[in-house]
Structures are given as C-alpha cells and as structure tokens.
Design a protein around this motif. Sequence first.
Motif, PDB file in Angstrom:
ATOM      1  N   VAL A 196       0.852  -1.203   0.000  1.00 36.64           N
ATOM      2  CA  VAL A 196       0.000   0.000   0.000  1.00 36.64           C
ATOM      3  C   VAL A 196       0.888   1.253   0.000  1.00 36.64           C
ATOM      4  CG1 VAL A 196      -1.627   1.312   1.433  1.00 36.64           C
ATOM      5  CG2 VAL A 196      -2.007  -1.124   1.016  1.00 36.64           C
ATOM      6  N   GLY A 197       1.962   1.232   0.805  1.00 34.21           N
ATOM      7  CA  GLY A 197       2.881   2.386   0.853  1.00 34.21           C
ATOM      8  C   GLY A 197       3.513   2.650  -0.504  1.00 34.21           C
ATOM      9  N   GLY A 198       3.947   1.585  -1.185  1.00 36.11           N
ATOM     10  CA  GLY A 198       4.561   1.736  -2.514  1.00 36.11           C
ATOM     11  C   GLY A 198       3.553   2.229  -3.545  1.00 36.11           C
TER      12      GLY A 198
ATOM     13  N   ILE B  81       0.922   4.105  -2.912  1.00 32.61           N
ATOM     14  CA  ILE B  81       0.623   5.527  -2.668  1.00 32.61           C
ATOM     15  C   ILE B  81       1.820   6.383  -3.092  1.00 32.61           C
ATOM     16  CG2 ILE B  81       0.090   7.284  -0.924  1.00 32.61           C
ATOM     17  CD1 ILE B  81      -1.277   5.071   0.732  1.00 32.61           C
ATOM     18  N   ALA B  82       3.026   5.935  -2.730  1.00 34.25           N
ATOM     19  CA  ALA B  82       4.222   6.749  -2.987  1.00 34.25           C
ATOM     20  C   ALA B  82       4.479   6.951  -4.478  1.00 34.25           C
ATOM     21  CB  ALA B  82       5.440   6.116  -2.325  1.00 34.25           C
ATOM     22  N   ASN B  83       3.893   6.077  -5.327  1.00 37.49           N
ATOM     23  CA  ASN B  83       4.039   6.255  -6.776  1.00 37.49           C
ATOM     24  C   ASN B  83       2.703   6.588  -7.438  1.00 37.49           C
ATOM     25  OD1 ASN B  83       6.947   5.615  -7.654  1.00 37.49           O
ATOM     26  ND2 ASN B  83       6.467   4.133  -6.050  1.00 37.49           N
ATOM     27  N   ASP B  84       1.673   6.810  -6.633  1.00 40.35           N
ATOM     28  CA  ASP B  84       0.322   7.056  -7.147  1.00 40.35           C
ATOM     29  C   ASP B  84       0.062   6.183  -8.385  1.00 40.35           C
ATOM     30  OD1 ASP B  84      -2.199   8.065  -7.316  1.00 40.35           O
ATOM     31  OD2 ASP B  84      -1.621   9.912  -8.341  1.00 40.35           O
ATOM     32  N   VAL B  85       0.109   4.871  -8.165  1.00 39.20           N
ATOM     33  CA  VAL B  85       0.096   3.926  -9.292  1.00 39.20           C
ATOM     34  C   VAL B  85      -1.254   3.953 -10.026  1.00 39.20           C
ATOM     35  CG1 VAL B  85       1.828   2.437  -8.225  1.00 39.20           C
ATOM     36  CG2 VAL B  85      -0.593   1.949  -7.841  1.00 39.20           C
ATOM     37  N   HIS B  86      -1.202   3.515 -11.261  1.00 35.51           N
ATOM     38  CA  HIS B  86      -2.407   3.487 -12.101  1.00 35.51           C
ATOM     39  C   HIS B  86      -2.686   2.048 -12.519  1.00 35.51           C
ATOM     40  CE1 HIS B  86       1.125   3.921 -14.699  1.00 35.51           C
ATOM     41  NE2 HIS B  86       0.497   3.028 -15.460  1.00 35.51           N
ATOM     42  N   GLY B  87      -3.910   1.836 -12.985  1.00 42.50           N
ATOM     43  CA  GLY B  87      -4.277   0.521 -13.500  1.00 42.50           C
ATOM     44  C   GLY B  87      -4.782   0.650 -14.922  1.00 42.50           C
TER      45      GLY B  87
ATOM     46  N   GLY C  76       8.484  11.458   3.745  1.00 40.43           N
ATOM     47  CA  GLY C  76       8.448  10.748   5.023  1.00 40.43           C
ATOM     48  C   GLY C  76       7.999   9.324   4.750  1.00 40.43           C
ATOM     49  N   LEU C  77       7.931   8.547   5.809  1.00 38.72           N
ATOM     50  CA  LEU C  77       7.501   7.163   5.648  1.00 38.72           C
ATOM     51  C   LEU C  77       5.993   7.088   5.869  1.00 38.72           C
ATOM     52  CD1 LEU C  77       8.686   4.247   5.314  1.00 38.72           C
ATOM     53  CD2 LEU C  77       8.613   4.113   7.804  1.00 38.72           C
ATOM     54  N   ILE C  78       5.275   6.556   4.893  1.00 35.96           N
ATOM     55  CA  ILE C  78       3.826   6.354   5.069  1.00 35.96           C
ATOM     56  C   ILE C  78       3.688   5.098   5.924  1.00 35.96           C
ATOM     57  CG2 ILE C  78       1.646   5.848   3.879  1.00 35.96           C
ATOM     58  CD1 ILE C  78       3.070   7.247   1.368  1.00 35.96           C
ATOM     59  N   VAL C  79       3.015   5.228   7.078  1.00 34.10           N
ATOM     60  CA  VAL C  79       2.938   4.064   7.967  1.00 34.10           C
ATOM     61  C   VAL C  79       1.545   3.451   8.012  1.00 34.10           C
ATOM     62  CG1 VAL C  79       4.936   4.592   9.408  1.00 34.10           C
ATOM     63  CG2 VAL C  79       2.724   5.586   9.988  1.00 34.10           C
TER      64      VAL C  79
ATOM     65  N   ASP D 224       9.445 -15.211 -10.467  1.00 33.21           N
ATOM     66  CA  ASP D 224      10.796 -14.807 -10.888  1.00 33.21           C
ATOM     67  C   ASP D 224      10.927 -14.627 -12.398  1.00 33.21           C
ATOM     68  OD1 ASP D 224      11.761 -14.834  -8.242  1.00 33.21           O
ATOM     69  OD2 ASP D 224      12.013 -17.005  -8.313  1.00 33.21           O
ATOM     70  N   TRP D 225       9.852 -14.081 -13.030  1.00 29.75           N
ATOM     71  CA  TRP D 225       9.854 -13.899 -14.490  1.00 29.75           C
ATOM     72  C   TRP D 225      11.012 -13.031 -14.959  1.00 29.75           C
ATOM     73  CZ3 TRP D 225       9.629  -8.802 -15.880  1.00 29.75           C
ATOM     74  CH2 TRP D 225       9.154  -7.912 -14.912  1.00 29.75           C
ATOM     75  N   ASN D 226      11.476 -12.127 -14.071  1.00 27.47           N
ATOM     76  CA  ASN D 226      12.541 -11.203 -14.487  1.00 27.47           C
ATOM     77  C   ASN D 226      13.853 -11.931 -14.796  1.00 27.47           C
ATOM     78  OD1 ASN D 226      12.170 -11.544 -11.571  1.00 27.47           O
ATOM     79  ND2 ASN D 226      14.057 -10.384 -11.378  1.00 27.47           N
TER      80      ASN D 226
HETATM   81  C1  LIG Z   1       5.026  -6.729 -12.928  1.00 24.80           C
HETATM   82  C2  LIG Z   1       4.809  -5.301 -12.544  1.00 24.80           C
HETATM   83  C3  LIG Z   1       3.734  -4.610 -13.060  1.00 24.80           C
HETATM   84  C4  LIG Z   1       3.515  -3.270 -12.703  1.00 24.80           C
HETATM   85  N1  LIG Z   1       2.440  -2.627 -13.234  1.00 24.80           N
HETATM   86  C5  LIG Z   1       2.201  -1.344 -12.905  1.00 24.80           C
HETATM   87  C6  LIG Z   1       1.062  -0.663 -13.403  1.00 24.80           C
HETATM   88  O1  LIG Z   1       0.252  -1.212 -14.154  1.00 24.80           O
HETATM   89  N2  LIG Z   1       0.870   0.628 -13.020  1.00 24.80           N
HETATM   90  C7  LIG Z   1       1.738   1.261 -12.163  1.00 24.80           C
HETATM   91  O2  LIG Z   1       1.494   2.435 -11.842  1.00 24.80           O
HETATM   92  N3  LIG Z   1       2.819   0.643 -11.670  1.00 24.80           N
HETATM   93  C8  LIG Z   1       3.073  -0.644 -12.024  1.00 24.80           C
HETATM   94  N4  LIG Z   1       4.163  -1.288 -11.506  1.00 24.80           N
HETATM   95  C9  LIG Z   1       5.071  -0.535 -10.610  1.00 24.80           C
HETATM   96  C10 LIG Z   1       4.696  -0.714  -9.136  1.00 24.80           C
HETATM   97  O3  LIG Z   1       3.303  -0.565  -8.950  1.00 24.80           O
HETATM   98  C11 LIG Z   1       5.385   0.397  -8.337  1.00 24.80           C
HETATM   99  O4  LIG Z   1       6.757   0.376  -8.558  1.00 24.80           O
HETATM  100  C12 LIG Z   1       5.105   0.300  -6.824  1.00 24.80           C
HETATM  101  O5  LIG Z   1       5.477   1.503  -6.235  1.00 24.80           O
HETATM  102  C13 LIG Z   1       5.900  -0.819  -6.171  1.00 24.80           C
HETATM  103  O6  LIG Z   1       5.541  -0.865  -4.808  1.00 24.80           O
HETATM  104  P1  LIG Z   1       6.471  -1.584  -3.707  1.00 24.80           P
HETATM  105  O7  LIG Z   1       5.625  -1.789  -2.523  1.00 24.80           O
HETATM  106  O8  LIG Z   1       7.131  -2.780  -4.340  1.00 24.80           O
HETATM  107  O9  LIG Z   1       7.488  -0.440  -3.427  1.00 24.80           O
HETATM  108  P2  LIG Z   1       9.073  -0.412  -3.509  1.00 24.80           P
HETATM  109  O10 LIG Z   1       9.518  -0.884  -4.862  1.00 24.80           O
HETATM  110  O11 LIG Z   1       9.641  -1.025  -2.305  1.00 24.80           O
HETATM  111  O12 LIG Z   1       9.275   1.175  -3.426  1.00 24.80           O
HETATM  112  C14 LIG Z   1       8.932   1.991  -4.509  1.00 24.80           C
HETATM  113  C15 LIG Z   1       8.966   3.435  -4.056  1.00 24.80           C
HETATM  114  O13 LIG Z   1       7.912   3.670  -3.122  1.00 24.80           O
HETATM  115  C16 LIG Z   1       8.436   4.202  -1.916  1.00 24.80           C
HETATM  116  N5  LIG Z   1       7.742   3.570  -0.793  1.00 24.80           N
HETATM  117  C17 LIG Z   1       7.479   2.252  -0.599  1.00 24.80           C
HETATM  118  N6  LIG Z   1       6.847   2.071   0.569  1.00 24.80           N
HETATM  119  C18 LIG Z   1       6.705   3.296   1.139  1.00 24.80           C
HETATM  120  C19 LIG Z   1       6.139   3.772   2.352  1.00 24.80           C
HETATM  121  N7  LIG Z   1       5.582   2.957   3.240  1.00 24.80           N
HETATM  122  N8  LIG Z   1       6.193   5.107   2.601  1.00 24.80           N
HETATM  123  C20 LIG Z   1       6.755   5.967   1.746  1.00 24.80           C
HETATM  124  N9  LIG Z   1       7.307   5.570   0.566  1.00 24.80           N
HETATM  125  C21 LIG Z   1       7.280   4.256   0.277  1.00 24.80           C
HETATM  126  C22 LIG Z   1       9.910   3.796  -1.914  1.00 24.80           C
HETATM  127  O14 LIG Z   1      10.642   4.742  -1.186  1.00 24.80           O
HETATM  128  C23 LIG Z   1      10.256   3.856  -3.372  1.00 24.80           C
HETATM  129  O15 LIG Z   1      10.528   5.174  -3.749  1.00 24.80           O
HETATM  130  C24 LIG Z   1       4.407  -2.618 -11.826  1.00 24.80           C
HETATM  131  C25 LIG Z   1       5.502  -3.316 -11.294  1.00 24.80           C
HETATM  132  C26 LIG Z   1       5.694  -4.649 -11.642  1.00 24.80           C
HETATM  133  C27 LIG Z   1       6.871  -5.376 -11.054  1.00 24.80           C
END
Ligand SMILES: Cc1cc2nc3c(=O)[nH]c(=O)nc-3n(C[C@H](O)[C@H](O)[C@H](O)COP(=O)(O)OP(=O)(O)OC[C@H]3O[C@@H](n4cnc5c(N)ncnc54)[C@H](O)[C@@H]3O)c2cc1C
Length: 361
Positions: free
Chosen positions: A35-37, A39-45, A93-96, A224-226
């Motif tokens: 969830v933290g990752g 949010i920190a990247n505002d991921v999309h689907g 900061g760290l999202i907890v 481990d597809w990578n």
């Molecule tokens: C197979 C695959 C498919 C993907 N598809 C998509 C997609 O469709 N769309 C998309 O947007 N992304 C996609 N991603 C990317 C992925 O969603 C992002 O990289 C996501 O941030 C990874 O989260 P994580 O928990 O592994 O974070 P990490 O890889 O551990 O960290 C990523 C970043 O987030 C920060 N972070 C992590 N946890 C916290 C926290 N608790 N507080 C503050 N900062 C934090 C870290 O500092 C770092 O900068 C994909 C990745 C993979 C491997």
Amino acid sequence: MLRCEAGVLLKDIQRLAVPRGWMLAVTPGSWLVTVGGAIANDVHGKNHHAYGTFGDHVQSLVLQRTDGERLTCSRDINPDWFLASVGGLGLTGLIVEAQLQLRPVAGPLLDVETQAFEGLGQFYQMAEQATTSWEYSVAWIDCVHPGSRRGIFMQANHSSASAKKHDDGAPPKFNLAFTPPVSLVNKLTLKPFNAAYYHLHKRRSGKSVSHYQPYFYPLDTIADWNRMYGPKGFYQYQCLIPGTDSRSVVEELLDVISAAKKGSFLAVLKVFAERQAAGLLSFPAEGTTLALDFPNRGQETHDLFDRLDSIIESVGGRLYPAKDARMPKHLFISGYPRLDEFLGYRDPGISSALSRRLLGS
Ligand SMILES: Cc1cc2nc3c(=O)[nH]c(=O)nc-3n(C[C@H](O)[C@H](O)[C@H](O)COP(=O)(O)OP(=O)(O)OC[C@H]3O[C@@H](n4cnc5c(N)ncnc54)[C@H](O)[C@@H]3O)c2cc1C
C-alpha cells in the motif's frame, strides 16, 4: 473503508475483500506491491478513465517524519502534505498507515473482450470507444513487426456472474527456477515470441469470462519472471506522451526502436483520460503511455533511451519514476512542472538512489 498498515500487500487486500464483495478501485499490473509503494508512486491501473489513480481512493494516510513528527494527512487535514505524499516517491516521510475506499463488486469475475488491431489508428479508435462502455482497457503492441503496428486490445467490465469458488491467491503457475546465462529475450527470439503472442490472442479474440487475477496480474503467474533477461537484467522504459493527439509521437518512438534494431516483448499502450492529478508528482495525465521492457545491453541500450528521451522532452512528456533507473535530471525537471512546489515537503532525513540522481541529494 479499509484501514491498514502501509506494508500490507495489495494481494492480501484483494484476497480479504473480494469474497466480501469489495475490491481495490485501482490496481497496478502486479499485486505483489505494498500500500505504501502504491501511494508513494500514485500507481495506475487499466481503468484510469473511470477510476483515476490509486491516490484518488486514499482517504487519509499517516506520515512518519524522521524528526519524530507524525502527520495525519487527507484532503481536509494537512491537505498540502497529502498532495505532496501521494506520488511523493517516499521523499516526504515514511507512510505508515492508510485508509482506502474500496469499491463494491459482484464477484471475482470479469467480462473480457479481446480484439486484434492493425495500425495505431485502429488502436486509438478502440480506446476511444472503450471509454464509454468498458471500465478496463489496455493494449499489447508487437513492436518488432515490420509492417503495420499490430497488437491486441483487451477491454473488460466487472461481471455479474458469480464464481463457483474464490480461488484468489493461487500460487504462480510457472517458475523460472534459475537465471539463464544470457537473456532469453534476444534478436533470435523476439520476433517469434511476438508473432506467437499476436496470433494466439488473435485466434482467441472475442468475448470470454476471466477471473480478475490473470487479467490484472498476468506476470505474477510466473514466479521470478525477471530472470528471463539473464544476469544483466532489463530496463523498463515507460513514458507519457501528453495530449489527445499522441499517435504520430507513438509512431516516431516505435520507428526509433525499430531503426535501432531493438524491441520489446512486453510493450503496453494505454490511454489516460483528462483528470485532476491526485499528487504533485503523479505520473498519469491526459495522453498515451507506452511501456516497454528492454534487455540491458549496456551503452547501446542507453543510446536508444537517449534518443527516446529527446522525443519525449520535445513534446513536453515525462517518464515514470516508478519504473526508472536512468532518466536524466533535465527530463525529470521538465516533465514534472510542480517539482519546485514538492521540494518544500521533502523530509531532509530521507534520500534514495533516485533522489540522489535526480535531485542531487
Ligand atoms: C510486474 C509489474 C507490473 C507493474 N504494473 C504497474 C502498473 O500497471 N501501473 C503502475 O502504476 N505501476 C506498475 N508497476 C510498478 C509498481 O506498482 C510500483 O513500482 C510500486 O510503487 C511498487 O511498490 P512496492 O511496494 O514494491 O514499493 P518499492 O519498490 O519497495 O518502493 C517503490 C517506491 O515507493 C516508496 N515507498 C514504498 N513504501 C513506502 C512507504 N511505506 N512510505 C513511503 N514511501 C514508500 C519507496 O521509497 C520507493 O521510492 C508494476 C511493477 C511490476 C513489477
């Protein structure tokens, strides 16, 4: 509403929520993400036009600063910190902890329609039509095919059909048990891989019903597809071409890739809708995003990225930091116009490889 620690995996949320009739409103292409990752990247689907980004569904978050301060942030409480931390790359900061609004679903199934397309014109037509009647849409493109830009367009909606059982969380079907000495994605395999993928999906085109897991998370089915990229690994290049008329730029990027005799097996095209961004540094904006995986071939791969970067920079585009390991500082600065505003919220006690490369500290 789900309240959880930031280290919880999206997989655990889906497995908990779906049998109860709820689901994450936005999910990236892997559920092995915290969830933290997210949010920190505002991921999309695949449903940006309908549901925006992950950050749009975060009701609040708790931010732990390295000076000991703990801030609760939402759109009403500390709204500026919220805006900086959603998509803030972990640098505020760290999202907890977070509170997420889930969305109701009838079950784990999706009604899927798969169509082959020939040429980017057809891709854009399908993407445009999908916005009105389909929640999810995404395309795979055969970027090594010498003729037209062919590909497979996949659109889906949540199905009202009920599943006999919730088999969410099945272990990966395949496993790359060891790292091969060289990349399995290479000049010899790329064309046949892509042609086989295209023809297989073209033959299976039409309507089907799918569990959400293989539709949302296809790569998670191969553990481990990578490793298929060998010991040198790979880069993912994901860019945004802004605006509603991105076709000629996508064409140009694909031409440069072909001219360099490089190609990608995992080449994904998505159209983002016009929406207010959830964070100051959010990647999605109205336009087209193209994501390509390239085996790491050292300098020649970097030379190709430099050429792609200049095209992206010339049209005011940006690269996705979540996927980045090499973008130049100037491209980050030009691609993220709210960067200066963001810098005021950085936690001085936190840096990352990415921040040191792109921000100097
Ligand atoms: C197979 C695959 C498919 C993907 N598809 C998509 C997609 O469709 N769309 C998309 O947007 N992304 C996609 N991603 C990317 C992925 O969603 C992002 O990289 C996501 O941030 C990874 O989260 P994580 O928990 O592994 O974070 P990490 O890889 O551990 O960290 C990523 C970043 O987030 C920060 N972070 C992590 N946890 C916290 C926290 N608790 N507080 C503050 N900062 C934090 C870290 O500092 C770092 O900068 C994909 C990745 C993979 C491997």
